[in-house]
Design a protein around this motif. Structure first.
Motif, short mmCIF file in Angstrom:
data_model
loop_
_atom_site.label_atom_id
_atom_site.label_comp_id
_atom_site.label_asym_id
_atom_site.label_seq_id
_atom_site.Cartn_x
_atom_site.Cartn_y
_atom_site.Cartn_z
N UNK A 44 0.82 -1.21 0.00
CA UNK A 44 0.00 0.00 0.00
C UNK A 44 0.86 1.26 0.00
N UNK A 45 0.26 2.39 -0.41
CA UNK A 45 0.96 3.66 -0.46
C UNK A 45 1.64 3.95 0.87
N UNK A 46 2.90 4.35 0.80
CA UNK A 46 3.65 4.69 2.00
C UNK A 46 4.35 3.51 2.65
N UNK A 47 4.06 2.29 2.24
CA UNK A 47 4.69 1.11 2.83
C UNK A 47 5.98 0.79 2.06
N UNK A 48 6.86 -0.04 2.64
CA UNK A 48 8.08 -0.42 1.90
C UNK A 48 7.75 -1.06 0.55
N UNK A 49 6.65 -1.78 0.45
CA UNK A 49 6.25 -2.41 -0.81
C UNK A 49 5.80 -1.42 -1.85
N UNK A 50 5.55 -0.17 -1.42
CA UNK A 50 5.17 0.88 -2.35
C UNK A 50 6.34 1.22 -3.27
N UNK A 51 7.54 0.79 -2.90
CA UNK A 51 8.72 1.06 -3.70
C UNK A 51 9.10 -0.14 -4.56
N UNK A 52 8.18 -1.07 -4.71
CA UNK A 52 8.38 -2.23 -5.57
C UNK A 52 7.10 -2.46 -6.37
N UNK A 53 7.27 -2.82 -7.63
CA UNK A 53 6.12 -3.05 -8.51
C UNK A 53 6.33 -4.32 -9.32
N UNK A 54 5.22 -4.85 -9.77
CA UNK A 54 5.22 -5.93 -10.76
C UNK A 54 4.64 -5.34 -12.03
N UNK A 55 5.33 -5.55 -13.14
CA UNK A 55 4.89 -5.05 -14.43
C UNK A 55 4.70 -6.26 -15.35
N UNK A 56 3.57 -6.29 -16.02
CA UNK A 56 3.28 -7.33 -17.01
C UNK A 56 3.45 -6.72 -18.39
N UNK A 57 4.23 -7.37 -19.25
CA UNK A 57 4.38 -6.89 -20.62
C UNK A 57 4.10 -8.00 -21.62
N UNK A 58 3.76 -7.58 -22.79
CA UNK A 58 3.70 -8.43 -23.97
C UNK A 58 4.91 -7.99 -24.77
N UNK A 59 5.84 -8.91 -25.03
CA UNK A 59 7.14 -8.54 -25.56
C UNK A 59 7.53 -9.44 -26.73
N UNK A 60 8.41 -8.91 -27.58
CA UNK A 60 8.91 -9.69 -28.71
C UNK A 60 10.23 -9.10 -29.18
N UNK A 61 11.02 -9.92 -29.86
CA UNK A 61 12.26 -9.49 -30.48
C UNK A 61 12.02 -9.38 -31.98
N UNK A 62 12.49 -8.28 -32.55
CA UNK A 62 12.44 -8.07 -34.00
C UNK A 62 13.88 -8.17 -34.48
N UNK A 63 14.15 -9.16 -35.31
CA UNK A 63 15.51 -9.38 -35.79
C UNK A 63 15.82 -8.51 -37.00
N UNK A 64 17.11 -8.32 -37.24
CA UNK A 64 17.56 -7.52 -38.38
C UNK A 64 16.87 -8.01 -39.65
#
Length: 153
Positions: A98-118
């Motif tokens: 929660x806001x103001x707690x030590x965990x407020x300085x850590x996040x989980x981010x979900x991405x959809x990702x890919x590599x584009x080759x030359x």
């Protein structure tokens, strides 16, 4: 956000899930810096976005620590990933406390990702992944603590 598998960039709006996180601009900037370092083949700049003791887990790969990430990515950028780009479409950000707690300085981010080759205009549909990132605020900047990806279904 677009579900188009060929979309290379996305812009968050006030109505997106990202807007609820107060550090959204800094977090998105961290992802932009990672993608720019990858596109430039700069292993040092890429690894500098990771915590000293970060972990990276990919199918068949485990990297442990910033030095390992820097070395392995340097080899990859000089070899199979030369002139490639990495796309990260942020799908969500949530705080670990929660806001103001030590965990407020850590996040989980979900991405959809890919590599584009030359030579590719876009990645094929079967190359997209779903990735989970754990980031923490250290010394007034966001660093990747852990990264894990798997093929998207």
């Amino acid at each position: 956000m677009s579900d188009d598998p060929h979309a290379k960039t996305e812009t968050a709006t006030a109505d997106d899930v990202l807007a609820s996180h107060p550090d959204e601009p800094e977090l998105l900037a961290a992802f932009e810096a990672t993608m720019a370092a990858w596109a430039g083949g700069d292993a040092s700049a890429f690894a500098d976005g990771y915590a000293e003791d970060a972990t990276v887990v990919l199918p068949g790969v485990h990297l442990s620590g910033r030095a390992d990430i820097r070395a392995r990515m340097g080899d990859a950028f000089a070899g199979p990933l030369k002139h490639s780009q990495r796309i990260h479409q942020v799908r969500g950000i949530r705080s670990l406390g929660p806001a103001g707690s030590p965990g407020d300085h850590a996040v989980i981010v979900l991405t959809r990702s890919a590599t584009v080759f030359a030579g590719e205009a876009e990645p094929p549909a079967d190359r997209w992944e779903l990735a989970t990132w754990t980031l923490s605020r250290r010394d007034d900047r966001w660093l990747v603590e852990a990264y894990h990806s798997s093929p998207a279904a």
